[in-house]
Write a protein that holds these residues in place. Sequence first.
Motif, PDB file in Angstrom:
ATOM      1  N   VAL A   9      23.928  28.931  40.310  1.00  0.00           N
ATOM      2  CA  VAL A   9      23.298  28.082  39.294  1.00  0.00           C
ATOM      3  C   VAL A   9      23.582  28.662  37.914  1.00  0.00           C
ATOM      4  CG1 VAL A   9      21.432  27.277  40.807  1.00  0.00           C
ATOM      5  CG2 VAL A   9      21.125  29.343  39.440  1.00  0.00           C
ATOM      6  N   GLU A  10      23.351  27.827  36.882  1.00  0.00           N
ATOM      7  CA  GLU A  10      23.452  28.306  35.506  1.00  0.00           C
ATOM      8  C   GLU A  10      22.110  28.932  35.098  1.00  0.00           C
ATOM      9  OE1 GLU A  10      26.528  25.523  33.149  1.00  0.00           O
ATOM     10  OE2 GLU A  10      24.708  24.517  33.837  1.00  0.00           O
ATOM     11  N   ARG A  11      22.194  30.016  34.342  1.00  0.00           N
ATOM     12  CA  ARG A  11      20.984  30.745  33.972  1.00  0.00           C
ATOM     13  C   ARG A  11      20.118  29.969  32.987  1.00  0.00           C
ATOM     14  NH1 ARG A  11      19.552  35.778  34.924  1.00  0.00           N
ATOM     15  NH2 ARG A  11      17.993  36.774  33.575  1.00  0.00           N
ATOM     16  N   GLU A  12      20.743  29.262  32.002  1.00  0.00           N
ATOM     17  CA  GLU A  12      19.981  28.530  30.992  1.00  0.00           C
ATOM     18  C   GLU A  12      20.769  27.325  30.544  1.00  0.00           C
ATOM     19  OE1 GLU A  12      17.608  30.437  27.580  1.00  0.00           O
ATOM     20  OE2 GLU A  12      19.426  29.715  26.580  1.00  0.00           O
ATOM     21  N   VAL A  13      20.039  26.246  30.292  1.00  0.00           N
ATOM     22  CA  VAL A  13      20.633  25.023  29.783  1.00  0.00           C
ATOM     23  C   VAL A  13      19.784  24.557  28.603  1.00  0.00           C
ATOM     24  CG1 VAL A  13      21.206  22.617  30.264  1.00  0.00           C
ATOM     25  CG2 VAL A  13      21.582  24.361  32.018  1.00  0.00           C
ATOM     26  N   LEU A  14      20.427  24.158  27.514  1.00  0.00           N
ATOM     27  CA  LEU A  14      19.738  23.689  26.318  1.00  0.00           C
ATOM     28  C   LEU A  14      19.868  22.185  26.212  1.00  0.00           C
ATOM     29  CD1 LEU A  14      20.971  26.343  23.730  1.00  0.00           C
ATOM     30  CD2 LEU A  14      18.887  26.382  25.115  1.00  0.00           C
ATOM     31  N   SER A  15      18.810  21.527  25.672  1.00  0.00           N
ATOM     32  CA  SER A  15      18.858  20.092  25.517  1.00  0.00           C
ATOM     33  C   SER A  15      17.888  19.660  24.430  1.00  0.00           C
ATOM     34  CB  SER A  15      18.502  19.386  26.823  1.00  0.00           C
ATOM     35  OG  SER A  15      18.547  17.980  26.657  1.00  0.00           O
ATOM     36  N   TYR A  16      18.192  18.523  23.799  1.00  0.00           N
ATOM     37  CA  TYR A  16      17.312  17.867  22.854  1.00  0.00           C
ATOM     38  C   TYR A  16      16.706  16.645  23.531  1.00  0.00           C
ATOM     39  CZ  TYR A  16      19.106  20.694  19.014  1.00  0.00           C
ATOM     40  OH  TYR A  16      19.430  21.732  18.189  1.00  0.00           O
ATOM     41  N   PRO A  17      15.598  16.188  23.045  1.00  0.00           N
ATOM     42  CA  PRO A  17      14.988  14.987  23.627  1.00  0.00           C
ATOM     43  C   PRO A  17      15.938  13.797  23.597  1.00  0.00           C
ATOM     44  CG  PRO A  17      13.432  16.109  22.191  1.00  0.00           C
ATOM     45  CD  PRO A  17      14.746  16.791  21.997  1.00  0.00           C
ATOM     46  N   GLY A  18      15.916  13.016  24.678  1.00  0.00           N
ATOM     47  CA  GLY A  18      16.743  11.819  24.767  1.00  0.00           C
ATOM     48  C   GLY A  18      18.115  12.064  25.345  1.00  0.00           C
ATOM     49  N   GLN A  19      18.496  13.321  25.576  1.00  0.00           N
ATOM     50  CA  GLN A  19      19.815  13.616  26.130  1.00  0.00           C
ATOM     51  C   GLN A  19      19.778  13.649  27.663  1.00  0.00           C
ATOM     52  OE1 GLN A  19      20.949  17.318  24.287  1.00  0.00           O
ATOM     53  NE2 GLN A  19      21.777  16.288  22.456  1.00  0.00           N
ATOM     54  N   THR A  20      20.965  13.854  28.241  1.00  0.00           N
ATOM     55  CA  THR A  20      21.105  14.020  29.691  1.00  0.00           C
ATOM     56  C   THR A  20      21.638  15.410  29.968  1.00  0.00           C
ATOM     57  OG1 THR A  20      21.524  11.670  30.081  1.00  0.00           O
ATOM     58  CG2 THR A  20      22.258  13.199  31.802  1.00  0.00           C
ATOM     59  N   VAL A  21      21.002  16.137  30.945  1.00  0.00           N
ATOM     60  CA  VAL A  21      21.419  17.496  31.265  1.00  0.00           C
ATOM     61  C   VAL A  21      21.843  17.560  32.724  1.00  0.00           C
ATOM     62  CG1 VAL A  21      19.971  18.566  29.515  1.00  0.00           C
ATOM     63  CG2 VAL A  21      19.045  18.183  31.789  1.00  0.00           C
ATOM     64  N   ASN A  22      22.807  18.416  32.998  1.00  0.00           N
ATOM     65  CA  ASN A  22      23.273  18.667  34.369  1.00  0.00           C
ATOM     66  C   ASN A  22      22.864  20.068  34.789  1.00  0.00           C
ATOM     67  OD1 ASN A  22      24.578  16.155  34.612  1.00  0.00           O
ATOM     68  ND2 ASN A  22      26.429  16.958  33.588  1.00  0.00           N
ATOM     69  N   LEU A  23      22.186  20.172  35.906  1.00  0.00           N
ATOM     70  CA  LEU A  23      21.775  21.465  36.460  1.00  0.00           C
ATOM     71  C   LEU A  23      22.595  21.680  37.735  1.00  0.00           C
ATOM     72  CD1 LEU A  23      17.882  21.148  35.997  1.00  0.00           C
ATOM     73  CD2 LEU A  23      19.605  22.003  34.406  1.00  0.00           C
ATOM     74  N   ARG A  24      23.528  22.594  37.652  1.00  0.00           N
ATOM     75  CA  ARG A  24      24.491  22.760  38.733  1.00  0.00           C
ATOM     76  C   ARG A  24      24.004  23.765  39.784  1.00  0.00           C
ATOM     77  NH1 ARG A  24      27.522  21.862  34.157  1.00  0.00           N
ATOM     78  NH2 ARG A  24      27.482  24.050  33.543  1.00  0.00           N
ATOM     79  N   CYS A  25      24.312  23.426  41.009  1.00  0.00           N
ATOM     80  CA  CYS A  25      23.979  24.307  42.129  1.00  0.00           C
ATOM     81  C   CYS A  25      25.057  24.128  43.200  1.00  0.00           C
ATOM     82  CB  CYS A  25      22.614  23.945  42.706  1.00  0.00           C
ATOM     83  SG  CYS A  25      22.097  25.016  44.097  1.00  0.00           S
ATOM     84  N   ALA A  26      25.454  25.246  43.802  1.00  0.00           N
ATOM     85  CA  ALA A  26      26.512  25.195  44.813  1.00  0.00           C
ATOM     86  C   ALA A  26      26.032  25.855  46.109  1.00  0.00           C
ATOM     87  CB  ALA A  26      27.768  25.887  44.305  1.00  0.00           C
ATOM     88  N   PHE A  27      25.844  25.044  47.166  1.00  0.00           N
ATOM     89  CA  PHE A  27      25.558  25.534  48.517  1.00  0.00           C
ATOM     90  C   PHE A  27      25.445  24.331  49.445  1.00  0.00           C
ATOM     91  CE2 PHE A  27      25.159  29.297  50.770  1.00  0.00           C
ATOM     92  CZ  PHE A  27      24.312  29.106  51.827  1.00  0.00           C
ATOM     93  N   THR A  28      24.871  24.579  50.621  1.00  0.00           N
ATOM     94  CA  THR A  28      24.825  23.500  51.632  1.00  0.00           C
ATOM     95  C   THR A  28      23.516  22.722  51.582  1.00  0.00           C
ATOM     96  OG1 THR A  28      24.126  25.161  53.217  1.00  0.00           O
ATOM     97  CG2 THR A  28      26.453  24.570  53.190  1.00  0.00           C
TER      98      THR A  28
END
Length: 440
Positions: A5-24
């Motif tokens: 996974v990514e340690r930190e993701v930044l975003s402003y209100p109204g945006q779309t964020v992707n939280l990545r994860c790799a496994f089964t």
Amino acid sequence: QRVKVEREVLSYPGQTVNLRCAFTDVTWIYEPKDGTRSNIAVLHSSFQPNYPDSPLKGRVSFTATPPSLDSPSIQITDVRMTDEGQYICVYATYPGGNEQGITELVMLAKPQNSASVVTVEAGSKPVVVARCESVNGRPPAQISWVTTASGNGTLTSKTGDDNTVSVTSEYRMIPTPEDNGKDISCVVAHRTQVKPESFPLKLAVQYPPKVTIVGYDNNWYVGRTNVVLTCQATGNPIPVTVLWRTMSGSMPDTVQVTGNELKVLKVDEAVNTTFVCEVKNRMGVSRDQVTALVRGDEALEQQTPSVNPSNAGVVAGAVIGSLLALLLVAALIAVLITRSRRQQQGYRANGSSDMKTRIGGVTTAPTAQDILLSNELDEAERRKFDELEEEERYVNFSGGAPILQLRPPGDQGDMIGDYLDDDMESQRDGSVISRTAVYV
């Protein structure tokens, strides 16, 4: 096997964020900062994706379509400030058990920053003199103060309904008149700003006027012209009223007042008084006064030319020389009187019958009229001469300064003869008389 996974993701209100994860087999869990965990997305190799009830239901989904265990990343649409928190990707392994990775979602909100001074009155207790605010920011802003004034800042914060934070800092100090106009700056630092934002201000401390009269040099003498007194005043608010008056009553006729200046056109006894300057502002009234001392001797000193010390000897010599000249004239007059008396004595010795007159080198006998006139003069001179016989005076010029001395009766005949002989010799050879004795 490990979850990626990514340690930190930044975003402003109204945006779309992707939280990545790799496994089964993957389960995404949302844990807000102030709240409990809740499952928001579940992916299994044998089942369709599932989105349990949560604050993010309807806004969260797996990124891939169809979802894939090779990349079980999720996305959140229409991100809100309340979505900030931890997002945990959990997977199950055999035989090791569950593994997880955590991503922190930080919501950013650029605050509205401002600063202002607070107008205060000079006093003895700490008060708020400046205020700085950073409103509706996320995360909370950091506020600091830069000033030479002696005080300190206090910080308060308030969280809004949308999870934004408003931060307020107040600078407190004991205000004095000397603090008025001093520089003070509020500095706001925030994650959304490239550099800290600074707000330069000036302190506003109100105080009654401070008044000082300048221009009096303690040298006011009668006749001096165009001397000026200036009433200097500071205050906040700026003083607008300046009043000149005297302790003795009405203002002298030779005084001219223009604003904060008092001009004495010509110094006389009328300005020998106390001048008062009174200044007023909204905070109060203050005054200062100067007592003028008019000097009469200063005018004489200004008009009389001073004598150079180097010429003092010349002046003294001139005075002494003048006195000597006067005494010499007096001595010559005395000599003439003495000669006249000797001639009269000769007339008395010879008698009227022996009187003769020399005219043009020829001796002629006196007439009866001459003899009568001579007898009358002899009688008058004899009376004067008898009165002076008791005491004789003579002036001695030998050695410089004249000396008045007394001579006893009986010696005048020889001394008069000596004087006449010396005087005649001096006249014949043209030399200067070095010793002169005059008898009266």
